[in-house]
Design a protein around this motif. Structure first.
Motif, mmCIF file in Angstrom:
data_model
loop_
_atom_site.group_PDB
_atom_site.id
_atom_site.type_symbol
_atom_site.label_atom_id
_atom_site.label_comp_id
_atom_site.label_asym_id
_atom_site.label_seq_id
_atom_site.Cartn_x
_atom_site.Cartn_y
_atom_site.Cartn_z
ATOM 1 N N LYS A 60 0.824 -1.212 0.000
ATOM 2 C CA LYS A 60 0.000 0.000 0.000
ATOM 3 C C LYS A 60 0.860 1.265 0.000
ATOM 4 N N VAL A 61 1.954 1.243 0.741
ATOM 5 C CA VAL A 61 2.836 2.418 0.782
ATOM 6 C C VAL A 61 3.421 2.688 -0.598
ATOM 7 N N THR B 147 -8.963 -4.401 7.998
ATOM 8 C CA THR B 147 -10.278 -4.732 8.560
ATOM 9 C C THR B 147 -10.908 -5.894 7.799
ATOM 10 N N ARG B 148 -10.841 -5.847 6.472
ATOM 11 C CA ARG B 148 -11.396 -6.942 5.662
ATOM 12 C C ARG B 148 -10.617 -8.234 5.875
ATOM 13 N N TRP B 149 -9.291 -8.127 5.981
ATOM 14 C CA TRP B 149 -8.451 -9.302 6.191
ATOM 15 C C TRP B 149 -8.781 -9.960 7.525
ATOM 16 N N SER C 127 -6.921 -8.725 16.646
ATOM 17 C CA SER C 127 -5.994 -7.614 16.811
ATOM 18 C C SER C 127 -6.433 -6.538 15.850
ATOM 19 N N SER C 128 -5.936 -5.368 16.051
ATOM 20 C CA SER C 128 -6.335 -4.268 15.182
ATOM 21 C C SER C 128 -5.109 -3.501 14.743
ATOM 22 N N LEU C 129 -5.328 -2.599 13.808
ATOM 23 C CA LEU C 129 -4.242 -1.830 13.264
ATOM 24 C C LEU C 129 -4.496 -0.377 13.533
ATOM 25 N N ARG D 105 -4.278 8.722 2.023
ATOM 26 C CA ARG D 105 -4.942 7.690 1.219
ATOM 27 C C ARG D 105 -4.381 6.318 1.560
ATOM 28 N N CYS D 106 -3.075 6.234 1.716
ATOM 29 C CA CYS D 106 -2.435 4.972 2.089
ATOM 30 C C CYS D 106 -2.950 4.476 3.431
ATOM 31 N N ALA D 107 -2.988 5.359 4.426
ATOM 32 C CA ALA D 107 -3.454 4.962 5.763
ATOM 33 C C ALA D 107 -4.881 4.444 5.696
ATOM 34 N N LEU D 108 -5.743 5.128 4.971
ATOM 35 C CA LEU D 108 -7.135 4.684 4.851
ATOM 36 C C LEU D 108 -7.230 3.330 4.143
ATOM 37 N N GLU D 109 -6.435 3.135 3.112
ATOM 38 C CA GLU D 109 -6.432 1.860 2.400
ATOM 39 C C GLU D 109 -5.910 0.727 3.272
ATOM 40 N N VAL D 110 -4.869 0.990 4.045
ATOM 41 C CA VAL D 110 -4.309 -0.043 4.923
ATOM 42 C C VAL D 110 -5.327 -0.443 5.981
#
Length: 119
Positions: free
Chosen positions: A45-46, A90-92, A105-107, A80-85
């Motif tokens: 993503k980065v 979350t989906r993963w 766990s969360s990110l 944008r990267c942070a939102l995509e990650v």
């Protein structure tokens, strides 16, 4: 010899919340596999958002925009990267939870800007 140039950079820090707790609850091999998946996810993503992976310290991943090369709209790409990650993570995690009953766990993502040396 590289020339140093002072410029405004944008940085993001991604941190796997409760990593230490997770480390005590699963096998070392599984922890290593999850850690690699996590790093790969963030790295993809980065770089897709014109950033550079700066360093990895444990479960923290640091990324930078606008260094060493100039990046137009660096702040936009970092956010944008942070939102995509976060969305992908979350989906993963949701897919993983459906597949097996696992410790959740969360990110977390934080970003900031400041002057830095590039080059």
């Amino acid at each position: 010899r590289a020339t140093r140039v002072a410029r405004l950079v944008t940085m993001a820090c991604f941190d796997l919340a409760e990593f230490e707790v997770l480390a005590t609850q699963i096998l070392p091999e599984e922890l290593a596999a999850r850690h690699c998946q996590y790093i790969d996810l963030i790295h993809a993503k980065v770089t897709a958002n014109r950033g550079l992976l700066d360093r990895v310290i444990g479960d923290r991943v640091f990324a930078v925009w606008n260094a060493p090369k100039r990046t137009a709209r660096a702040e936009y790409y970092a956010v944008r990267c942070a939102l995509e990650v976060v969305s992908l993570w979350t989906r993963w995690k949701a897919a993983e939870a459906r597949a097996v009953s696992a410790t959740s766990s969360s990110l977390g993502a934080a970003d900031g800007g400041g002057r830095g040396a590039a080059g």
